[in-house]
Motif scaffolding. Sequence first.
Motif: not given
Length: 173
Positions: A170-173, A31, A147, A151-152
Amino acid sequence: MRKLFVSSILSLLFVFTLSSAQAQYEQGQLDVNLGVGLLPTFFGSGTSQAIPPVGLSVEYGVTDNISVGGYAAYASTKIDGFDDWGYNYTILGARGAYHFNVNNERFDPYVGALLGYNIVSFTGDDDFTGATASGFAWSGFLGARYRFTDNIGVFGELGYGISILQLGLNLKF
């Protein structure tokens, strides 16, 4: 008032932990949070905000409930009455968090701690050297992410650091 606020937050966390569900935080998850502080902590009397507090954190899930990562934040103030005088504040540190399981895979409440170093520098007239307060920094924080897609999302954190309240992307990878 402060006791009421703390007890309310703890009560909410207790309710979240009572419900076990799908893991909204997973081992191996990465994250990235980019936020702006709304309640800066580095203002003294006679100073005003020059650059609002901004922070960047990166977290990696070591288990389904525990993450570790890094944190960097910056803020700047000006000394009233002196156009070129001010202070720059930078915090660099490591952080860890515990993520609670709740019945909503888009919602991720967490609590954590930060250990790092606070770098304070003075800018102004070369003939005057201002006081600095660089040194060890620590913070506890309470946060949540929501979220909108896989992912966003957005996040918010309460804690003592560059700002008492920080909100952002927040960005999730």
